[in-house]
Motif scaffolding. Structure first.
Motif, mmCIF file in Angstrom:
data_model
loop_
_atom_site.group_PDB
_atom_site.id
_atom_site.type_symbol
_atom_site.label_atom_id
_atom_site.label_comp_id
_atom_site.label_asym_id
_atom_site.label_seq_id
_atom_site.Cartn_x
_atom_site.Cartn_y
_atom_site.Cartn_z
ATOM 1 N N PRO A 252 0.743 -1.188 0.024
ATOM 2 C CA PRO A 252 -0.019 -0.091 -0.116
ATOM 3 C C PRO A 252 0.880 1.336 0.008
ATOM 4 C CG PRO A 252 -0.193 -1.233 2.231
ATOM 5 C CD PRO A 252 0.534 -2.135 1.107
ATOM 6 N N LYS B 3 3.679 6.835 2.518
ATOM 7 C CA LYS B 3 3.012 8.209 2.599
ATOM 8 C C LYS B 3 3.337 8.666 4.282
ATOM 9 C CE LYS B 3 0.272 9.254 -1.269
ATOM 10 N NZ LYS B 3 -1.161 9.430 -1.406
ATOM 11 N N ALA B 4 2.688 7.526 4.945
ATOM 12 C CA ALA B 4 2.659 7.750 6.588
ATOM 13 C C ALA B 4 4.174 7.858 6.937
ATOM 14 C CB ALA B 4 2.225 6.475 7.082
ATOM 15 N N ALA B 5 5.358 6.999 6.384
ATOM 16 C CA ALA B 5 6.572 6.906 6.824
ATOM 17 C C ALA B 5 7.065 8.461 6.440
ATOM 18 C CB ALA B 5 7.291 5.996 6.181
ATOM 19 N N ARG B 6 6.861 9.021 5.224
ATOM 20 C CA ARG B 6 7.292 10.341 4.994
ATOM 21 C C ARG B 6 6.695 11.446 5.895
ATOM 22 N NH1 ARG B 6 6.996 12.727 -0.780
ATOM 23 N NH2 ARG B 6 8.100 14.102 0.216
ATOM 24 N N VAL B 7 5.392 11.323 6.129
ATOM 25 C CA VAL B 7 4.877 12.339 7.354
ATOM 26 C C VAL B 7 5.660 12.162 8.548
ATOM 27 C CG1 VAL B 7 2.728 12.821 8.429
ATOM 28 C CG2 VAL B 7 2.528 12.470 6.233
ATOM 29 N N ASP B 8 5.820 10.874 8.878
ATOM 30 C CA ASP B 8 6.796 10.483 10.157
ATOM 31 C C ASP B 8 8.133 11.116 10.176
ATOM 32 O OD1 ASP B 8 4.918 9.581 12.048
ATOM 33 O OD2 ASP B 8 4.970 7.632 11.625
ATOM 34 N N GLY B 9 8.399 11.649 8.892
ATOM 35 C CA GLY B 9 9.886 12.091 8.947
ATOM 36 C C GLY B 9 11.263 11.143 8.398
ATOM 37 N N ALA B 10 10.926 10.050 7.892
ATOM 38 C CA ALA B 10 11.655 9.311 7.443
ATOM 39 C C ALA B 10 12.050 9.610 6.123
ATOM 40 C CB ALA B 10 11.450 7.651 7.609
ATOM 41 N N GLU C 272 -0.057 4.136 0.922
ATOM 42 C CA GLU C 272 0.051 5.015 2.059
ATOM 43 C C GLU C 272 0.737 4.652 3.095
ATOM 44 O OE1 GLU C 272 -4.377 4.707 3.461
ATOM 45 O OE2 GLU C 272 -4.972 6.120 1.924
ATOM 46 N N LEU C 273 1.353 3.562 3.249
ATOM 47 C CA LEU C 273 2.394 3.282 4.155
ATOM 48 C C LEU C 273 3.552 4.029 3.926
ATOM 49 C CD1 LEU C 273 2.313 1.054 6.421
ATOM 50 C CD2 LEU C 273 3.296 -0.543 4.676
ATOM 51 N N TYR D 70 14.015 0.869 7.369
ATOM 52 C CA TYR D 70 12.945 0.588 8.658
ATOM 53 C C TYR D 70 11.717 0.056 8.125
ATOM 54 C CZ TYR D 70 16.383 2.885 11.527
ATOM 55 O OH TYR D 70 17.454 3.020 12.379
ATOM 56 N N VAL D 71 11.019 0.642 7.192
ATOM 57 C CA VAL D 71 9.750 0.208 6.755
ATOM 58 C C VAL D 71 9.676 -0.793 5.433
ATOM 59 C CG1 VAL D 71 7.485 1.328 5.917
ATOM 60 C CG2 VAL D 71 8.842 2.494 7.284
#
Ligand SMILES: Nc1ncnc2c1ncn2[C@@H]1O[C@H](COP(=O)(O)OP(=O)(O)OP(=O)(O)O)[C@@H](O)[C@H]1O
Ligand SMILES: [Mg+2]
Lengths: 359, 301
Positions: B189, B194-201, B191-192, B209-210
């Motif tokens: 997915p 994208k979520a990591a980017r929002v989390d600053g990775a 979105e996973l 890590y992801v």
């Protein structure tokens, strides 16, 4: 300070312009809902605000900073996704702390923030589990928690509840509203295509269609004074009834005239000039039509009755057009029965047939 | 309990039970057994021959069980069989193959995973064109590129060296492995990410890590492909590795082809089994992991 302003934003995928000339100003601490049909560009707008999509023109301001070209992590936003998007190989704790670890926050501070978020969302006892060992509702809570721990002022939600069943959706909806109140001054932008969610959650809601914001106002105004036929038809269930005709001047007032009937508009507040004069549409919500056996001016024949418990929806034939009525659930109707109806003038919505704009 | 039991007897299915063993079933099993025998038979012959002494081999009874099993041919194949002038058996070849395979597998897999990751998540301009080019590479016959590659390697001074052969294996593994990883990643997915980017990775942290923790099943597939492919390689080894680094396959060929004296079939058989042992082991060990990895990946979440 966490207002969000989008100025003349344009976003395109290749040659397809999904958003153009989009403007929206969201006040600090406001709960704003973006509502619109599938494919209208809601997620695109949200992703642009988050910094996950590049704007091809225009600006995005968060607080008093122009963040148009900043990385998502530097924008001071937290985001919750429709598919939860939890990291599958990390525990709940790992998921919550990931962003903080990436930012190099010291361990005790991480623990403090995680605990605070977990307590707020009632997920304290799930910390050691993997996402695959959680229920849908629990996963969504963790996803919200992941946005919360980042200690930001703007939260972006992309249809966070649409993968949940109806009961859970209602429950989490209430919790979100409560969360917004408890957090105090956080701005929330929430995408949905569920109008009940939009109407219940929003301080103000923006109705979008084909990449344009059709109307941005309070749920009340949107429901009762829709700016155009799209908004009028999209919000509300069953749909608003539309009757075709034209607006004519009679003596010193106006009236809506169709082939079959005349509806005086003496008390209607025209927001614009009366339009081109020829084409107009009269819109009235199903629950606003009154049955009045004595003075009813419009005669309609009952075609179909849908009892829904608390209310009954009656579909009638008014000359050549079908209209829906929403009535108290305790009344009963027979098909082919004739009803005399009145349309209260204060409840009417007049639209220009050509442009669809409110008159 | 009794009530339920009574209930069950009442609700017996009517009509004859479906037959467990049908003619079609028997046919399928007969075919499978024949096929298994067909492939197992040569292995059996090799195994028994490798355990016989030369006098017994000369009798020519290839299916017969060894009368006095001996490991002599195995030891000889491993450590004293002659290839041309040197008589060190397969040992140097084995070590060379390890030296070639381990770095090649690791480097090619990391590079391909990065390729696939960049292609499916960081969609840069021309990404699809680049991907198309890579895939085209998978269909270019090796023979066509070998000679230009030799010249290139000689120009950069890596011809007939260990790094040279490792680079060659990495290059040739790239198209298929990139395809493998890209297709796997495009099913993850978005979105996973994208979520990591929002989390600053960033690029690397999201990768390590992801993305990589979720790529265990496909990485095992890639390892199997690469270990067996590179271990079994003969052509690149003989061309690019140089005399010092000839892999086991080349050395096996040299032992089997040695024309001086009599042909020691038992030693040849033992040498062949030894050379095939690593891919076989990979299949047996990772096969189980493979299934487990696929199953773990299939559980959503
Ligand atoms: N990556 C993409 N490439 C090309 N077109 C895209 C891409 N993402 C979205 N679009 C197009 O942009 C338009 C808006 O998409 P968007 O995802 O913003 O819709 P949405 O309002 O969020 O819809 P939904 O309610 O279904 O989520 C759609 O017409 C879609 O086809
Ligand atoms: Mg969407």
């Amino acid at each position: 300070m966490a207002s969000v302003s989008v100025k003349n934003l344009e976003v395109s995928f290749g040659s397809l312009k999904v958003l153009r000339e989009l403007n929206i100003d969201i006040r600090s601490g406001e709960f704003v809902v973006l509502l619109g049909p599938s494919g209208c560009g809601k997620s695109t707008l949200l992703n642009s605000i988050a910094g996950l999509l590049d704007a091809s023109a225009g600006q995005i301001w968060i607080g008093d900073r122009n963040v148009t070209w900043e990385e998502p992590k530097d924008r001071g936003i937290g985001m919750v996704f429709q598919s939860y998007a939890l990291y599958p190989r990390m525990t709940v704790e790992g998921n919550l702390s990931f962003g903080l670890r990436m930012a190099g926050v010291p361990k005790p501070e991480i623990a403090r923030r995680i605990n605070a978020a977990a307590e707020l969302l009632h997920i304290e006892n799930l910390m050691k589990r993997r996402p695959s060992e959680l229920s849908g509702g629990q996963r969504q809570r963790v996803a919200i928690g992941r946005a919360l721990v980042r200690d930001v002022n703007v939260f972006l939600f992309d249809e966070p509840l649409s993968n949940l069943d109806a009961a859970l959706r209602t429950e989490l909806r209430v919790e979100l509203k409560r969360l917004h109140r408890e957090l105090g001054n956080s701005t929330m932008i929430y995408v949905t295509h569920d109008q009940v969610e939009a109407l219940t959650l929003a301080d103000r809601m923006a109705v979008m269609h084909r990449g344009l914001i059709q109307q941005f106002d309070t749920p009340r105004t949107i429901y009762h004074h829709p700016a155009n036929t799209f908004v009028a038809g999209f919000v509300g269930s069953p749909r608003m009834n539309f009757l075709k005709g034209r607006v004519e001047q009679r003596a010193n007032s106006f009236a809506f005239v169709s082939d079959q009937f005349v509806q005086p508009l003496a008390q209607y507040n025209f927001v614009n000039a009366t339009g081109s004069g020829d084409g107009a549409e009269l819109g009235i919500r199903p629950e606003h039509i009154r049955i009045d056996p004595d003075q009813g001016t419009h005669e309609a024949t009952v075609e179909l009755v849908e009892p829904m418990g608390a209310e009954t929806v009656v579909w009638c034939r008014l000359k050549k057009q079908t209209i829906g009525l929403r009535l108290e659930g305790d009344q009963s109707f027979e098909t082919q029965q004739t009803l005399r109806l009145t349309f209260p003038e204060q409840r009417l919505n007049m639209f220009d047939s050509n442009t669809g704009d409110r008159l | 309990m009794t009530a339920i039991a009574a209930h069950e007897t009442v609700l017996e299915a009517s009509g004859p039970r479906p037959r467990q063993v049908s003619a079609a079933r028997i046919g399928v099993y007969a075919f499978l057994i024949t096929a298994a025998l067909f492939f197992a038979l040569p292995l059996y012959v090799m195994l028994v021959t490798s355990l016989k002494g030369m006098p017994e081999v000369r009798l020519g009874q290839i299916f017969a069980f060894p009368s006095a099993p001996t490991f002599e041919p195995w030891i000889k194949a491993w450590s004293t069989a002659c290839t041309g002038r040197t008589c060190e058996g397969l040992t140097p070849g084995f070590l060379n193959s390890v030296k070639i395979t381990v770095p090649s597998v690791i480097i090619s897999i990391i590079a391909a995973a990065l390729n696939g990751y960049a292609l499916s998540f960081w969609k840069f301009r021309g990404a699809n064109f680049f991907f198309g080019l890579l895939i085209f590479g998978a269909f270019v016959p090796y023979q066509v590129v070998i000679f230009p590659l030799i010249i290139f390697m000689r120009e950069v001074g890596l011809f007939a060296t260990l790094p040279g052969i490792i680079i060659v294996h990495t290059i040739f593994g790239m198209p298929i492995l990139t395809l493998l990883y890209r297709n796997y990643f495009s099913a993850l997915p978005e979105e996973l990410f994208k979520a990591a980017r929002v989390d600053g990775a960033g690029f690397w942290r999201i990768f390590f890590y992801v993305i990589m923790p979720m790529s265990v099943p496909i990485t095992i597939v890639a390892i199997i492909l690469q270990v067996t492919g590179i271990w079994n390689d003969f052509l690149f080894g003989i061309v690019f590795a140089g005399r010092e680094n000839l892999p086991m396959t080349v050395q096996l060929n040299n032992i089997v082809q040695t024309t001086t004296g009599i042909r020691e079939h038992n030693v040849n058989m033992a040498a062949t089994i030894l050379a095939a042992a690593v891919p076989l082991a990979v299949y047996f060990i990772s096969g189980r992991w493979f299934v487990r990895g696929i199953a773990a990946g299939a559980v959503k979440g």
